[in-house]
Design a protein around this motif. Sequence first.
Motif, PDB file in Angstrom:
ATOM      1  N   LEU A 212      44.624-138.475   4.972  1.00 62.93           N
ATOM      2  CA  LEU A 212      44.970-138.922   6.059  1.00 62.93           C
ATOM      3  C   LEU A 212      42.908-138.951   6.661  1.00 62.93           C
ATOM      4  CD1 LEU A 212      47.122-136.944   7.564  1.00 62.93           C
ATOM      5  CD2 LEU A 212      47.563-139.588   6.823  1.00 62.93           C
ATOM      6  N   HIS A 213      42.237-138.351   6.485  1.00 63.54           N
ATOM      7  CA  HIS A 213      41.231-137.845   7.133  1.00 63.54           C
ATOM      8  C   HIS A 213      40.160-139.269   6.721  1.00 63.54           C
ATOM      9  CE1 HIS A 213      38.986-136.747  10.621  1.00 63.54           C
ATOM     10  NE2 HIS A 213      37.260-136.187   9.417  1.00 63.54           N
ATOM     11  N   PHE A 214      39.883-139.869   5.102  1.00 60.94           N
ATOM     12  CA  PHE A 214      38.915-140.160   5.206  1.00 60.94           C
ATOM     13  C   PHE A 214      39.368-142.325   5.467  1.00 60.94           C
ATOM     14  CE2 PHE A 214      37.864-137.049   1.633  1.00 60.94           C
ATOM     15  CZ  PHE A 214      36.719-136.905   1.976  1.00 60.94           C
ATOM     16  N   GLN A 215      40.798-142.451   5.045  1.00 62.15           N
ATOM     17  CA  GLN A 215      41.285-143.625   5.743  1.00 62.15           C
ATOM     18  C   GLN A 215      40.622-143.558   6.956  1.00 62.15           C
ATOM     19  OE1 GLN A 215      45.291-144.669   4.852  1.00 62.15           O
ATOM     20  NE2 GLN A 215      45.293-142.535   4.808  1.00 62.15           N
ATOM     21  N   HIS A 216      40.373-142.276   8.042  1.00 67.50           N
ATOM     22  CA  HIS A 216      40.304-142.562   9.814  1.00 67.50           C
ATOM     23  C   HIS A 216      38.787-142.816   9.198  1.00 67.50           C
ATOM     24  CE1 HIS A 216      39.163-141.513  13.388  1.00 67.50           C
ATOM     25  NE2 HIS A 216      38.456-140.904  12.923  1.00 67.50           N
ATOM     26  N   HIS A 217      38.125-142.829   8.240  1.00 66.63           N
ATOM     27  CA  HIS A 217      36.842-142.755   8.429  1.00 66.63           C
ATOM     28  C   HIS A 217      36.523-143.438   7.587  1.00 66.63           C
ATOM     29  CE1 HIS A 217      33.830-139.173   9.623  1.00 66.63           C
ATOM     30  NE2 HIS A 217      35.569-138.693   9.964  1.00 66.63           N
ATOM     31  N   ALA A 218      37.351-144.850   6.895  1.00 71.65           N
ATOM     32  CA  ALA A 218      37.179-146.237   6.344  1.00 71.65           C
ATOM     33  C   ALA A 218      36.801-147.216   7.484  1.00 71.65           C
ATOM     34  CB  ALA A 218      37.378-146.223   5.022  1.00 71.65           C
ATOM     35  N   LYS A 219      37.848-147.065   8.184  1.00 71.42           N
ATOM     36  CA  LYS A 219      38.808-147.584   8.947  1.00 71.42           C
ATOM     37  C   LYS A 219      38.853-147.270  10.328  1.00 71.42           C
ATOM     38  CE  LYS A 219      37.681-151.546   6.234  1.00 71.42           C
ATOM     39  NZ  LYS A 219      36.595-152.955   6.733  1.00 71.42           N
ATOM     40  N   PRO A 220      38.327-146.575  11.382  1.00 70.70           N
ATOM     41  CA  PRO A 220      38.732-146.120  12.176  1.00 70.70           C
ATOM     42  C   PRO A 220      39.411-147.610  12.973  1.00 70.70           C
ATOM     43  CG  PRO A 220      35.711-146.254  12.065  1.00 70.70           C
ATOM     44  CD  PRO A 220      36.325-146.650  11.185  1.00 70.70           C
ATOM     45  N   ASN A 221      40.088-146.895  14.089  1.00 71.52           N
ATOM     46  CA  ASN A 221      40.332-147.478  15.051  1.00 71.52           C
ATOM     47  C   ASN A 221      41.657-149.168  14.132  1.00 71.52           C
ATOM     48  OD1 ASN A 221      40.741-145.347  16.701  1.00 71.52           O
ATOM     49  ND2 ASN A 221      39.104-146.827  18.139  1.00 71.52           N
ATOM     50  N   CYS A 222      41.078-148.845  13.173  1.00 72.09           N
ATOM     51  CA  CYS A 222      41.600-150.629  12.601  1.00 72.09           C
ATOM     52  C   CYS A 222      43.788-149.481  12.041  1.00 72.09           C
ATOM     53  CB  CYS A 222      40.973-150.443  11.376  1.00 72.09           C
ATOM     54  SG  CYS A 222      39.252-151.185  11.783  1.00 72.09           S
ATOM     55  N   PHE A 223      44.016-151.116  13.233  1.00 66.36           N
ATOM     56  CA  PHE A 223      45.236-150.431  13.221  1.00 66.36           C
ATOM     57  C   PHE A 223      46.547-151.277  11.404  1.00 66.36           C
ATOM     58  CE2 PHE A 223      50.105-152.800  13.668  1.00 66.36           C
ATOM     59  CZ  PHE A 223      50.342-151.055  14.010  1.00 66.36           C
ATOM     60  N   GLN A 224      47.066-150.444  10.743  1.00 64.48           N
ATOM     61  CA  GLN A 224      47.738-150.698   9.677  1.00 64.48           C
ATOM     62  C   GLN A 224      46.583-150.136   8.497  1.00 64.48           C
ATOM     63  OE1 GLN A 224      48.742-154.228   9.596  1.00 64.48           O
ATOM     64  NE2 GLN A 224      51.459-153.725  11.095  1.00 64.48           N
ATOM     65  N   LYS A 225      45.104-149.349   9.195  1.00 62.63           N
ATOM     66  CA  LYS A 225      44.100-149.075   7.950  1.00 62.63           C
ATOM     67  C   LYS A 225      43.974-147.220   8.255  1.00 62.63           C
ATOM     68  CE  LYS A 225      42.459-152.974   5.520  1.00 62.63           C
ATOM     69  NZ  LYS A 225      41.640-153.692   4.914  1.00 62.63           N
ATOM     70  N   ASP A 226      44.076-147.074   9.900  1.00 63.52           N
ATOM     71  CA  ASP A 226      43.612-145.799  10.267  1.00 63.52           C
ATOM     72  C   ASP A 226      44.992-145.228  10.683  1.00 63.52           C
ATOM     73  OD1 ASP A 226      43.194-143.207  11.292  1.00 63.52           O
ATOM     74  OD2 ASP A 226      41.451-144.458  13.862  1.00 63.52           O
ATOM     75  N   PRO A 227      45.423-144.383   9.522  1.00 59.34           N
ATOM     76  CA  PRO A 227      46.550-143.620  10.079  1.00 59.34           C
ATOM     77  C   PRO A 227      46.762-142.456  11.574  1.00 59.34           C
ATOM     78  CG  PRO A 227      45.374-141.863   8.530  1.00 59.34           C
ATOM     79  CD  PRO A 227      44.269-143.634   8.610  1.00 59.34           C
ATOM     80  N   ASP A 228      44.903-142.255  11.766  1.00 53.73           N
ATOM     81  CA  ASP A 228      45.602-141.928  13.196  1.00 53.73           C
ATOM     82  C   ASP A 228      45.813-142.217  14.576  1.00 53.73           C
ATOM     83  OD1 ASP A 228      43.675-139.651  11.814  1.00 53.73           O
ATOM     84  OD2 ASP A 228      42.346-139.393  13.190  1.00 53.73           O
ATOM     85  N   ILE A 229      46.023-144.056  14.013  1.00 52.36           N
ATOM     86  CA  ILE A 229      46.189-144.696  15.238  1.00 52.36           C
ATOM     87  C   ILE A 229      48.335-145.110  14.766  1.00 52.36           C
ATOM     88  CG2 ILE A 229      44.071-145.199  16.527  1.00 52.36           C
ATOM     89  CD1 ILE A 229      44.504-147.831  14.646  1.00 52.36           C
ATOM     90  N   ASN A 230      48.594-144.028  14.128  1.00 54.74           N
ATOM     91  CA  ASN A 230      49.646-144.738  12.908  1.00 54.74           C
ATOM     92  C   ASN A 230      50.929-144.315  14.600  1.00 54.74           C
ATOM     93  OD1 ASN A 230      49.186-145.889  11.437  1.00 54.74           O
ATOM     94  ND2 ASN A 230      49.831-143.658  10.026  1.00 54.74           N
ATOM     95  N   MET A 231      50.279-143.689  15.905  1.00 57.76           N
ATOM     96  CA  MET A 231      51.500-143.435  17.044  1.00 57.76           C
ATOM     97  C   MET A 231      51.682-144.606  17.422  1.00 57.76           C
ATOM     98  SD  MET A 231      48.393-142.035  17.491  1.00 57.76           S
ATOM     99  CE  MET A 231      47.094-141.678  18.822  1.00 57.76           C
ATOM    100  N   HIS A 232      51.331-145.868  17.375  1.00 56.27           N
ATOM    101  CA  HIS A 232      51.470-147.191  17.850  1.00 56.27           C
ATOM    102  C   HIS A 232      52.097-147.893  16.807  1.00 56.27           C
ATOM    103  CE1 HIS A 232      50.703-150.942  20.016  1.00 56.27           C
ATOM    104  NE2 HIS A 232      50.126-151.516  18.687  1.00 56.27           N
TER     105      HIS A 232
END
Length: 441
Positions: A212-232
């Motif tokens: 999860l976390h490396f995806q977040h760092h690679a594309k932060p706040n990019c929908f469908q790429k950052d899992p940290d915003i998957n609640m949208h």
Amino acid sequence: MEDSEPGRGLRFFTWEEIGQRNGGGPPPQERWLVIERKVYDISRFYRRHPGGARVISHYAGQDATDPFIAFHLDKTLVRKYMRPLLIGELAPDQPSFEPSKNKKLVEDFRELRATVEKMGLLNPNRTFFILYLCHILVLDVAAWLTIWYFGASTVPFLFSAVLLGTVQTQAGWLQHDFGHLSVFSKSRWNHWVHKFVIGHLKGAPASWWNHLHFQHHAKPNCFQKDPDINMHPSFFALGRTLSVELGVQKKKFMPYNHQHKYFFFIGPPALVPLYFQWYIFYFVVQRKQWVDLAWMMTFYIRFFLTYLPLLGVKGILGLHLLVRFIESNWFVWITQMNHIPMHIDYDKNVDWFSTQLQATCNVHQSLFNDWFSGHLNFQIEHHLFPTMPRHNYWKVAPLVKSLCAKHGIEYQCKPLLTAFADIVHSLKDSGELWLDAYLHK
């Protein structure tokens, strides 16, 4: 060419050709990326990528030079394994990165990166991390001694739970350091200790965090790429653009205009005890991560053996749930204060510096803020240099501010409580944008 295999012919490519190989469209869904002007075909390799298939796929069809440099410690070794993937390089008339990116900003950031390396800011102070681990272990022992000495009445029970909640949160910040390869010069040493800290001290799998976390760092706040915003959009409408889009499409999975209210119920108090706590077991079993599962079980065995004689079954289950509740509130407020109020959108493939600055903000430095947030109050510096030891963030911050000022980029830094409040304000704003679009567009 120096990276070519003997007798192997390499081709020249344009950015237009590379951009088409982004993993989308009909089969065969090729995936190419560029690192230091060299073109690599990762179509078959991406599933075997040690950092995860998704994180490398997020850069398919794009220049990945800056994230490659940011994420890897031993670049010489990595380049050796990349050679079989090499299929060519950019044509001589092609720029070193996509024409849409800010050439001067990319060059200035790479110069800053070189300066950071020369200053030794990527070198860790291991005494810092040893003392940090010791303070976690002391708190862990103190929690047990509190119940052992004072008994299981309400006050010592609650005090012990607060200590254990602190242990879990602070261990979370420490595993974050090892996960980012920030403590040792060898990647495998960081990986080994990472499994101990996140597995034995926290009861969670390293593979899940990495995924999860490396995806977040690679594309932060990019929908469908950052899992940290998957609640949208399942639970929240996030960001101005995505919220309006959701409203225009007449989609309503939740009453988003009230999300700034129900956030207090399904956000901070619920994420860890009601979701993470159970999903991590599904993750390791489904992916057959048996080593991680073994490390996780050592945490639960230790916890039950030490507290069961003092509290009994009901007491220990209550303590565990309360500790996860404390940890969850702490974790969510800290991790979301730097990102939720910032720009959220689809991936626009902008340069590395802009990608991180538009998605992150800082919180004022103080001894308490540094400790309370695990130095994630320096989120901007952490995202720009993810392998940098956290005790050096304050040293590089003035250089980052200077580069922002030079290029007219906002460097946001705010008080801690303001950062917390901004989470709620941003949720309210995006909810209102969704409602307006839903009703009137």
